[in-house]
Design a protein around this motif. Sequence first.
Motif, mmCIF file in Angstrom:
data_model
loop_
_atom_site.group_PDB
_atom_site.id
_atom_site.type_symbol
_atom_site.label_atom_id
_atom_site.label_comp_id
_atom_site.label_asym_id
_atom_site.label_seq_id
_atom_site.Cartn_x
_atom_site.Cartn_y
_atom_site.Cartn_z
ATOM 1 N N VAL A 288 0.838 -1.206 0.000
ATOM 2 C CA VAL A 288 0.000 0.000 0.000
ATOM 3 C C VAL A 288 0.871 1.254 0.000
ATOM 4 O O VAL A 288 0.641 2.198 -0.767
ATOM 5 C CB VAL A 288 -0.938 -0.009 1.220
ATOM 6 N N LYS A 289 1.901 1.267 0.853
ATOM 7 C CA LYS A 289 2.799 2.416 0.925
ATOM 8 C C LYS A 289 3.567 2.605 -0.377
ATOM 9 O O LYS A 289 3.833 3.727 -0.803
ATOM 10 C CB LYS A 289 3.772 2.253 2.094
ATOM 11 N N MET A 290 3.939 1.491 -1.007
ATOM 12 C CA MET A 290 4.689 1.559 -2.252
ATOM 13 C C MET A 290 3.855 2.202 -3.360
ATOM 14 O O MET A 290 4.368 2.980 -4.170
ATOM 15 C CB MET A 290 5.141 0.169 -2.685
ATOM 16 N N VAL A 291 2.558 1.870 -3.425
ATOM 17 C CA VAL A 291 1.687 2.485 -4.430
ATOM 18 C C VAL A 291 1.674 3.998 -4.251
ATOM 19 O O VAL A 291 1.788 4.759 -5.224
ATOM 20 C CB VAL A 291 0.262 1.909 -4.341
ATOM 21 N N ASP A 292 1.542 4.461 -3.006
ATOM 22 C CA ASP A 292 1.592 5.896 -2.727
ATOM 23 C C ASP A 292 2.896 6.502 -3.220
ATOM 24 O O ASP A 292 2.919 7.571 -3.833
ATOM 25 C CB ASP A 292 1.463 6.134 -1.224
ATOM 26 N N TYR A 293 3.990 5.809 -2.941
ATOM 27 C CA TYR A 293 5.319 6.300 -3.325
ATOM 28 C C TYR A 293 5.437 6.423 -4.846
ATOM 29 O O TYR A 293 5.903 7.433 -5.367
ATOM 30 C CB TYR A 293 6.386 5.349 -2.791
ATOM 31 N N LEU A 294 5.002 5.411 -5.567
ATOM 32 C CA LEU A 294 5.110 5.435 -7.024
ATOM 33 C C LEU A 294 4.232 6.519 -7.637
ATOM 34 O O LEU A 294 4.623 7.195 -8.591
ATOM 35 C CB LEU A 294 4.742 4.069 -7.604
ATOM 36 N N VAL A 295 3.027 6.691 -7.083
ATOM 37 C CA VAL A 295 2.133 7.730 -7.586
ATOM 38 C C VAL A 295 2.733 9.107 -7.345
ATOM 39 O O VAL A 295 2.731 9.976 -8.239
ATOM 40 C CB VAL A 295 0.752 7.606 -6.922
ATOM 41 N N ASP A 296 3.261 9.339 -6.139
ATOM 42 C CA ASP A 296 3.889 10.628 -5.854
ATOM 43 C C ASP A 296 5.088 10.871 -6.766
ATOM 44 O O ASP A 296 5.308 11.980 -7.246
ATOM 45 C CB ASP A 296 4.336 10.694 -4.391
ATOM 46 N N THR A 297 5.857 9.820 -7.012
ATOM 47 C CA THR A 297 7.043 9.950 -7.863
ATOM 48 C C THR A 297 6.658 10.265 -9.299
ATOM 49 O O THR A 297 7.222 11.157 -9.937
ATOM 50 C CB THR A 297 7.876 8.657 -7.821
ATOM 51 N N ALA A 298 5.683 9.536 -9.814
ATOM 52 C CA ALA A 298 5.337 9.660 -11.234
ATOM 53 C C ALA A 298 4.468 10.871 -11.536
ATOM 54 O O ALA A 298 4.615 11.494 -12.588
ATOM 55 C CB ALA A 298 4.631 8.388 -11.702
#
Length: 385
Positions: A288-298
Amino acid sequence: MQESIKILNAGPLRSIEIPELKPFTVLIGPSGTGKSMLMKIIILMRYVFKLYCVRSYLKNAGLKRSPFRLQADNLFRDDLKSTLLKQGVEIIYTVRFSSGNVIAIEFKGKKLIVKLNGKENKDISDDDIHFSKESWISETRNVIPSWIANSANVKGSLGFYFHETLSDFSEATKNLRSLDLSFLNARITVDSRNGVPRYLFEIPQTHAPIELRHASSGIQTVAPLALITSYFANQFSFKDAKWRSIMRYLYENNNITFNLKKELSEVPSVINVHIEEPELSLDPMTQVKMVDYLVDTAFNRATNLMTLMFATHSPYIANALNLVINRQGVPASLKPEKLAVYKIYQGTLVNLMSRTASGRTIVNTADLTAPMEAILNDYNQLISL
């Protein structure tokens, strides 16, 4: 520019249609249903479109001889070659421009055909030309730390898609020497000894840096994913990439005389990142945290225009998307209408995007909990005996 795709009889994909490829697209379903196959076909068609744009750009600039031919035999890789080069397979990838012009890349009868407004062998105008970078992040990315550490002794190949991932990882770590993994409270750094890169993982104030190849399996799979995505979002130079592409084809044709009608910097560009199984070896909360991270990054901090596409088994990732699109401060580029989630079922697609009675957009994940409910029912039956 709007993309769509139709696929018939490609391996497990019986009849697939996506009327609009959104900036964030997630494909979910059981193993063997064709998630990766669908994503590989999409990245292939995007790559063919890029080649077509480069060819049109050069011909518009005065290059008389076509710099390359678009032939399926030369473009299909690994399992795509054995799956798609069969009778009955049909693919139509369509790009619609704001000008009203339409490009259709069709694969039928083992032949690849490009049409502009229904006519073959027509070059598109400079106003419609787009450049792109296609990145594939393979499910075998966890091999990268050991592969690089033992590169002098490693022979053979793990296939086209692994080596594409390895190439992007190597390019990323040449330009991105450290990266904070906020969702893990950790950091990845790149160190060099005698010219050989060492990839180090650490959790500050918890344990000293260790080589990435000695970290946990989850860290070894998520580190390449995070490094590549962050590099393309923040460090990748489209200007350099465009120039390399153009000069390569001019050099191959011994032609250095051309008259650019549109500067490369003015050509719209996008980076398409395609990720196989982003959840590999990660616990549910870290997913779940990783999805947030990827969305913020992209979509939040990106200096480059990006899209993301996942092929996943994880119901946790699907449920996390509801948090992403409904949280406060969601980036304008990732409003709910920019997200698409499809379940692959019996060779077709089921659209999981839905609306509540109040009109809120959600990902309908009810069906994805069925396996857990079945296990619970079996357990209840057992203990009742």
